[in-house]
Design a protein around this motif. Sequence first.
Motif, PDB file in Angstrom:
ATOM      1  N   VAL A  34       6.855   0.608  -8.720  1.00 24.70           N
ATOM      2  CA  VAL A  34       7.434   0.207  -7.130  1.00 24.70           C
ATOM      3  C   VAL A  34       8.582  -0.270  -7.013  1.00 24.70           C
ATOM      4  N   LEU A  35       9.330   0.726  -6.421  1.00 22.65           N
ATOM      5  CA  LEU A  35      10.785   0.582  -6.473  1.00 22.65           C
ATOM      6  C   LEU A  35      10.518  -0.787  -5.335  1.00 22.65           C
ATOM      7  N   THR A  36      12.233  -2.166  -5.857  1.00 21.96           N
ATOM      8  CA  THR A  36      12.185  -3.048  -4.219  1.00 21.96           C
ATOM      9  C   THR A  36      13.109  -3.681  -4.841  1.00 21.96           C
ATOM     10  N   CYS A  37      14.235  -4.992  -4.318  1.00 21.63           N
ATOM     11  CA  CYS A  37      14.851  -5.671  -4.630  1.00 21.63           C
ATOM     12  C   CYS A  37      14.590  -6.324  -5.139  1.00 21.63           C
ATOM     13  N   ALA A  38      15.763  -6.416  -6.283  1.00 24.52           N
ATOM     14  CA  ALA A  38      15.278  -8.379  -7.381  1.00 24.52           C
ATOM     15  C   ALA A  38      15.881  -8.892  -6.295  1.00 24.52           C
ATOM     16  N   HIS A  39      16.304  -9.932  -5.393  1.00 27.87           N
ATOM     17  CA  HIS A  39      16.194 -10.516  -4.842  1.00 27.87           C
ATOM     18  C   HIS A  39      14.665 -11.066  -3.926  1.00 27.87           C
ATOM     19  N   VAL A  40      14.003  -9.936  -3.964  1.00 27.30           N
ATOM     20  CA  VAL A  40      12.492 -11.051  -3.147  1.00 27.30           C
ATOM     21  C   VAL A  40      11.380 -10.801  -4.523  1.00 27.30           C
ATOM     22  N   VAL A  41      11.997 -10.286  -5.718  1.00 24.63           N
ATOM     23  CA  VAL A  41      10.778 -10.858  -7.065  1.00 24.63           C
ATOM     24  C   VAL A  41      11.417 -12.218  -6.990  1.00 24.63           C
ATOM     25  N   GLU A  42      13.074 -12.269  -7.205  1.00 23.54           N
ATOM     26  CA  GLU A  42      13.468 -13.637  -7.381  1.00 23.54           C
ATOM     27  C   GLU A  42      12.880 -15.126  -7.027  1.00 23.54           C
ATOM     28  N   GLN A  43      12.675 -13.966  -5.342  1.00 23.00           N
ATOM     29  CA  GLN A  43      12.475 -15.521  -4.486  1.00 23.00           C
ATOM     30  C   GLN A  43      10.678 -15.763  -4.588  1.00 23.00           C
ATOM     31  N   ALA A  44       9.782 -14.692  -4.796  1.00 25.14           N
ATOM     32  CA  ALA A  44       8.697 -14.851  -5.773  1.00 25.14           C
ATOM     33  C   ALA A  44       7.929 -15.642  -6.762  1.00 25.14           C
ATOM     34  N   GLY A  45       9.248 -16.121  -7.333  1.00 29.26           N
ATOM     35  CA  GLY A  45       8.915 -16.048  -9.188  1.00 29.26           C
ATOM     36  C   GLY A  45       8.691 -15.039  -9.628  1.00 29.26           C
ATOM     37  N   GLY A  46       8.833 -13.758  -9.681  1.00 25.31           N
ATOM     38  CA  GLY A  46       8.468 -13.055 -10.615  1.00 25.31           C
ATOM     39  C   GLY A  46       9.381 -12.587 -11.213  1.00 25.31           C
ATOM     40  N   HIS A  47      10.456 -13.353 -11.459  1.00 27.01           N
ATOM     41  CA  HIS A  47      11.534 -12.442 -12.523  1.00 27.01           C
ATOM     42  C   HIS A  47      11.690 -12.328 -13.472  1.00 27.01           C
ATOM     43  N   PRO A  51       9.525 -18.642 -13.074  1.00 28.47           N
ATOM     44  CA  PRO A  51       7.509 -19.326 -13.128  1.00 28.47           C
ATOM     45  C   PRO A  51       6.543 -18.638 -12.792  1.00 28.47           C
ATOM     46  N   ALA A  52       6.802 -17.715 -12.358  1.00 29.14           N
ATOM     47  CA  ALA A  52       5.198 -16.691 -12.022  1.00 29.14           C
ATOM     48  C   ALA A  52       5.096 -15.776 -12.577  1.00 29.14           C
ATOM     49  N   GLY A  53       5.968 -15.162 -12.546  1.00 27.05           N
ATOM     50  CA  GLY A  53       6.165 -13.727 -14.284  1.00 27.05           C
ATOM     51  C   GLY A  53       5.529 -12.332 -13.200  1.00 27.05           C
ATOM     52  N   ARG A  54       5.044 -13.184 -11.709  1.00 30.05           N
ATOM     53  CA  ARG A  54       4.644 -11.524 -11.825  1.00 30.05           C
ATOM     54  C   ARG A  54       3.805 -11.716 -10.215  1.00 30.05           C
ATOM     55  N   VAL A  55       4.511 -10.360  -9.564  1.00 33.47           N
ATOM     56  CA  VAL A  55       3.606 -10.281  -7.903  1.00 33.47           C
ATOM     57  C   VAL A  55       3.010 -10.088  -7.496  1.00 33.47           C
ATOM     58  N   ARG A  56       2.596 -10.081  -5.691  1.00 33.83           N
ATOM     59  CA  ARG A  56       1.384  -8.807  -6.018  1.00 33.83           C
ATOM     60  C   ARG A  56       1.856  -7.766  -4.730  1.00 33.83           C
ATOM     61  N   VAL A  57       1.524  -6.970  -5.015  1.00 40.57           N
ATOM     62  CA  VAL A  57       2.147  -5.126  -4.155  1.00 40.57           C
ATOM     63  C   VAL A  57       1.090  -5.142  -3.196  1.00 40.57           C
ATOM     64  N   ARG A  58       0.799  -5.235  -2.082  1.00 39.46           N
ATOM     65  CA  ARG A  58      -0.089  -4.506  -0.996  1.00 39.46           C
ATOM     66  C   ARG A  58       0.163  -3.370  -0.538  1.00 39.46           C
ATOM     67  N   SER A  59      -0.864  -2.865  -0.162  1.00 33.05           N
ATOM     68  CA  SER A  59      -0.905  -0.941   1.032  1.00 33.05           C
ATOM     69  C   SER A  59      -0.706  -2.014   2.557  1.00 33.05           C
ATOM     70  N   THR A  60       0.394  -0.991   3.100  1.00 28.95           N
ATOM     71  CA  THR A  60      -0.083  -1.185   4.694  1.00 28.95           C
ATOM     72  C   THR A  60      -0.921   0.337   5.017  1.00 28.95           C
ATOM     73  N   VAL A  61      -0.879   0.918   4.872  1.00 35.83           N
ATOM     74  CA  VAL A  61      -0.803   2.422   5.701  1.00 35.83           C
ATOM     75  C   VAL A  61      -2.016   3.175   4.561  1.00 35.83           C
ATOM     76  N   CYS A  62      -2.915   2.435   3.687  1.00 38.59           N
ATOM     77  CA  CYS A  62      -4.277   2.634   3.178  1.00 38.59           C
ATOM     78  C   CYS A  62      -5.075   2.443   3.440  1.00 38.59           C
ATOM     79  N   SER A  63      -6.479   3.400   4.078  1.00 39.34           N
ATOM     80  CA  SER A  63      -7.361   2.911   3.918  1.00 39.34           C
ATOM     81  C   SER A  63      -8.610   3.569   2.651  1.00 39.34           C
ATOM     82  N   PRO A  64      -9.252   2.383   1.988  1.00 38.78           N
ATOM     83  CA  PRO A  64      -9.157   1.293   2.350  1.00 38.78           C
ATOM     84  C   PRO A  64      -7.798   0.530   1.581  1.00 38.78           C
ATOM     85  N   GLU A  65      -7.513  -0.076   2.262  1.00 39.08           N
ATOM     86  CA  GLU A  65      -6.647  -1.004   1.408  1.00 39.08           C
ATOM     87  C   GLU A  65      -6.999  -1.782   0.856  1.00 39.08           C
ATOM     88  N   TRP A  66      -5.415  -2.052  -0.302  1.00 37.70           N
ATOM     89  CA  TRP A  66      -5.545  -2.369  -1.754  1.00 37.70           C
ATOM     90  C   TRP A  66      -4.564  -3.568  -1.995  1.00 37.70           C
TER      91      TRP A  66
END
Length: 572
Positions: A34-47, A51-66
């Motif tokens: 997954v490609l994204t902005c570094a500052h988005v991950v930094e805000q989540a603490g996943g950099h 402190p978190a070390g990870r983020v969550r990636v969620r589908s928005t157009v898939c059925s079923p959602e994941w």
Amino acid sequence: MTQHDHRDRPWRVRIDDERGVPLGAGVLLDERSVLTCAHVVEQAGGHPGGPAGRVRVRSTVCSPEWTRTARVAPGAWVFRNGTRRGDVTLLELDERAGCGIRTELWKVPISGGRVRVYGFPGVEPYGVGVDAELAGSGGREGEWGMLKRVREGDPWIEPGYSGAGVMALDGEFEGRVIGIVVADFVHEDVKAAWMLPTETILSYLPRLDAFSGGDGIDDFGSGDLPGVDLDDPLQLALTRELTRLFDADRVGTVLVGTGSATGAGSSWLVRLARTSGPAGRADGDQDERTGAPAGTVLSFGVVDAAFDARGRSTGDVRAYLARRFGFSAHGSVAELVDDLLHRRPPPCLMVDGVDRAVDPVGLVTELLAPLALRARPRGLRLVLGFEGAPPDDLAYDVHLDPTPLPAGNVPGSANEARARAVVDELGAAEDEALALQRAVGSRFLAPPRLPASCAPRLNVRLAVARGTRPNAEIAAVEARAVTARAAVARYADALREMETEREDLTVALELHRVRAARLFGPEDLRLGELYVAAARALQHVPVDLAAARRRVPRFITAVNQRIEGDGRSEGG
């Protein structure tokens, strides 16, 4: 695994923190990436080290959602807080997404076109689409392209859109992902945003080249540039003059002498193109750009395509330009010329080493000459580099010929201050003539041709000559400027005379139309036909002055003959 049903673009995903709070968007490249902005991950603490070390990636157009947890891929963190550079990262999903897709990131010109992005403002967890216009440079020293709002009152990019894929909506790259949103800007009624183009992303994360499509400008004079020396007066003067033409938004064809025999070569031209290119900015040294001499750096993204024709065929050049702009790979050279001339916004092209191509005559005749002839009226910017002399019949608007002006047999003594003043006067006169051509000349069929601009070359030669004193070339520069100024004055006079003649013919035509209407009314079909033909020549753009010179007198003569034949009096 259950087969996913994709209701829309399956690469659209949302980036959440560990608690599921939406923070931004991302582009699903394949089952794990997954490609994204570094500052988005930094805000989540996943950099990295966060402190978190990870983020969550969620589908928005898939059925079923994941939803999947994800971490920053090793060596894929680019975050330069407080600058308009970088800000990109690659996430690795801890489990496969199960979408079975592969998304391509396309390298395209960012000078214009309409795009769409889907982000996640706080009130909409499944995304809101926003349309925007590519607007070229987002800052001279930065690496981000500008996005502008299409219509007042429409939704606009805000926090929650960072990392969203930028998808082309029209033109040759419709439906392609061409970059990601990196930031928004809102100040009262002014709204804008920035994007990170694919070429910049690939420069920071070269591993993503496997996901890329299209051609960039990064192969223009590839490799080191040992010949670049902006302490050299000639290279510095050429660089500054071409930069000034770009900054002034001058359109048309510029011929550039790039032969090593002149001492300039072409490395300065390659360097200048790279200051504009997304890849060159990411690879290059920011301090080198900010510390470069004034007037030697182009705005970001201003050069749409650049190609070194040395040892290449006409077919190679055609194929590159077709790929770069998304035109048909199977079209002819003539079809490519037509596509480029009608592209909106008009492109900016650089082709160096024209006379060192496999078939330089064919390259010029089939491709470059038709472009050069119509570049200015169509709004193109075309820069052509020749090691030797360009063909005598090749149309151009500026010739940055680096060779010294012959100094022999020039009357008068060299006076640098006087020469500088005369060249400045010439430059101002050429700018006025260009404005006159746009306002008046463009309205006429077959107007006089605007003389090629001489001031840019004379600026170059004067800058070089002033460093070596005494120098008889200074007197030659002044003499050439005087001659060129006279040619510009003759052009302006001729154009004003055409406009005056058009106005006089228009007044005469209207005067006799009123006479005929008062005496005969609308029943005279012959007079009506003659009037319509004359009015069409004068009023329809482009104005056909040659036809108007014939048709207006013909109408006037017919009116006078009708009056005399009927024996009518205009007084009674």
